[in-house]
Design a protein around this motif. Structure first.
Motif, PDB file in Angstrom:
ATOM      1  N   ILE A  67       0.827  -1.198   0.000  1.00 51.66           N
ATOM      2  CA  ILE A  67       0.000   0.000   0.000  1.00 51.66           C
ATOM      3  C   ILE A  67       0.868   1.258   0.000  1.00 51.66           C
ATOM      4  CG2 ILE A  67      -1.840  -1.197   1.240  1.00 51.66           C
ATOM      5  CD1 ILE A  67      -1.031   0.282   3.739  1.00 51.66           C
ATOM      6  N   PRO A  68       0.341   2.349  -0.515  1.00 56.74           N
ATOM      7  CA  PRO A  68       1.088   3.612  -0.466  1.00 56.74           C
ATOM      8  C   PRO A  68       1.002   4.214   0.936  1.00 56.74           C
ATOM      9  CG  PRO A  68      -1.036   3.969  -1.508  1.00 56.74           C
ATOM     10  CD  PRO A  68      -0.946   2.494  -1.236  1.00 56.74           C
ATOM     11  N   ILE A  69       2.132   4.409   1.572  1.00 57.73           N
ATOM     12  CA  ILE A  69       2.180   5.007   2.901  1.00 57.73           C
ATOM     13  C   ILE A  69       2.387   6.509   2.756  1.00 57.73           C
ATOM     14  CG2 ILE A  69       3.396   5.088   5.104  1.00 57.73           C
ATOM     15  CD1 ILE A  69       1.874   2.519   4.704  1.00 57.73           C
ATOM     16  N   ASP A  70       1.494   7.282   3.306  1.00 58.11           N
ATOM     17  CA  ASP A  70       1.572   8.732   3.199  1.00 58.11           C
ATOM     18  C   ASP A  70       2.282   9.379   4.383  1.00 58.11           C
ATOM     19  OD1 ASP A  70       0.099   8.755   0.772  1.00 58.11           O
ATOM     20  OD2 ASP A  70      -1.767   8.573   1.907  1.00 58.11           O
ATOM     21  N   PHE A  71       2.306   8.678   5.526  1.00 59.07           N
ATOM     22  CA  PHE A  71       2.884   9.300   6.721  1.00 59.07           C
ATOM     23  C   PHE A  71       3.208   8.218   7.743  1.00 59.07           C
ATOM     24  CE2 PHE A  71       2.173  10.977  11.048  1.00 59.07           C
ATOM     25  CZ  PHE A  71       3.123  11.996  11.081  1.00 59.07           C
ATOM     26  N   VAL A  72       4.394   8.325   8.375  1.00 56.31           N
ATOM     27  CA  VAL A  72       4.762   7.462   9.501  1.00 56.31           C
ATOM     28  C   VAL A  72       5.414   8.337  10.564  1.00 56.31           C
ATOM     29  CG1 VAL A  72       6.042   5.442  10.301  1.00 56.31           C
ATOM     30  CG2 VAL A  72       5.205   5.502   7.948  1.00 56.31           C
ATOM     31  N   ARG A  73       4.984   8.161  11.795  1.00 55.13           N
ATOM     32  CA  ARG A  73       5.581   8.895  12.909  1.00 55.13           C
ATOM     33  C   ARG A  73       5.905   7.919  14.031  1.00 55.13           C
ATOM     34  NH1 ARG A  73       3.360  10.393  17.516  1.00 55.13           N
ATOM     35  NH2 ARG A  73       1.265   9.931  16.713  1.00 55.13           N
TER      36      ARG A  73
END
Length: 332
Positions: A67-73
């Motif tokens: 899947i396309p990951i848009d944000f990881v924190r």
């Protein structure tokens, strides 16, 4: 691996947390960066590894989709009352067809393992504790939760169930031969929101503009159904007159619905650009034209529900508040 190709894209988010227990107070100081670490900056290394892990989850969990990951924190916290505890949170966001909870769980887990690896030369007594999903947002389960508590079922309204009419336009098919209308009926009756819907009418009529208009007016004004789903007659053929008939009946057009249905179909079938389907409101009834194709009609329902429920809360004067409990929506 589950087939999610029929699902529409939607905003997804998840937060997972891993705990790390440390018996030696000096180890906490190393993790914080207050004392020298055997392998360098612990938190930065763990943060980078957690981000990479979240983005590469499908490489190590065989049934996870790419899947396309848009944000990881990745965040680290040290509760004041527990000098022996490190909390590692991983938040992941994506606009896609499936959730990101496994990505969040994987990111938190690998970040915790990285902390362990970085510090174990100084303290190998550390323990990785619980790894859990704190919360997730978006997708089917979120929609079901909202629907059961509000959309179309607001506590102040006397109408707890939406009455649905299915109207099929075809010169060649009888009700015994019809399949697209039956697919609509069957899919709604088996859907997660089946208890919020009641199919009160189903009929196949010819592609005659005057007859379609008459039937739509009767369903709106006499039967007062909440939702009319039509199938067929939305193309560019000489007998495709459903959009024209619908435009004669509705008071207000809902262009966003027809645009969403076409956009969803276009990603699956190039011929969707030929659809002229419309949607609109007559008094307190919403009318939506669906394609006559069995597959296209079924896929259109994946887009229409459960968002269409919220339209009835707005139509009945309850506003946007309920659907926005999880946050403001700037697009409505």
């Amino acid at each position: 691996m589950f087939d999610v190709s029929h699902k529409p894209d939607s905003a997804r988010a998840a937060v997972a947390q891993a705990t790390l227990r440390v018996a030696n107070p000096d180890t906490i100081r190393i993790i914080r960066g207050e004392a020298k670490s055997p392998k360098g900056n612990v938190i930065e290394a763990a943060r980078v590894s957690g981000i990479i892990a979240a983005k590469r989850t499908s490489d190590i969990l065989p049934y996870c989709h790419v899947i396309p990951i848009d944000f990881v924190r990745i965040d680290f916290s040290f509760p004041d009352k527990n000098d022996d505890l490190v909390l590692i949170d991983c938040e992941v966001k994506s606009v896609w067809k499936t959730g990101v909870e496994m990505e969040a769980l994987t990111g938190a887990t690998i970040a915790a393992l990285t902390v362990y690896d970085m510090v174990k030369p100084a303290d190998d007594s550390m323990q990785i504790g619980s790894i859990k999903l704190l919360h997730k947002r978006g997708g089917l389960s979120d929609a079901i939760s909202q629907t059961s508590s509000s959309i179309g079922l607001h506590e102040k309204t006397s109408k707890k169930i939406l009455e649905v009419a299915v109207l099929v336009m075809s010169d060649s098919r009888s009700e015994q031969e019809d399949r697209s209308g039956r697919v609509i009926v069957d899919k709604l009756q088996l859907s997660p929101w089946k208890n919020s819907l009641k199919i009160v009418y189903y009929k196949v009529i010819p592609d005659e503009k005057n007859l379609i208009e008459l039937e739509l007016r009767r369903l709106c004004d006499e039967k007062k159904v909440d939702l009319i789903l039509t199938s067929g007659g939305t193309g560019i053929g000489p007998r495709d007159v459903t959009p024209e008939a619908t435009m004669e009946v509705i008071d207000t057009e809902m262009k966003g619905i027809s645009e969403a249905l076409r956009a969803h179909g276009q990603r699956r079938t190039p011929a969707s650009m030929l659809s002229r389907s419309v949607a609109g409101i007559r008094r307190e009834t919403i009318i939506v034209n669906l394609p006559g194709s069995i597959r296209a009609a079924s896929e259109s329902l994946d887009v229409l529900f459960p968002t269409i429920f919220h339209a009835f809360d707005v139509l009945r004067g309850y506003g946007h508040r309920i659907a926005h409990e999880g946050g403001d929506n700037p697009h409505v």
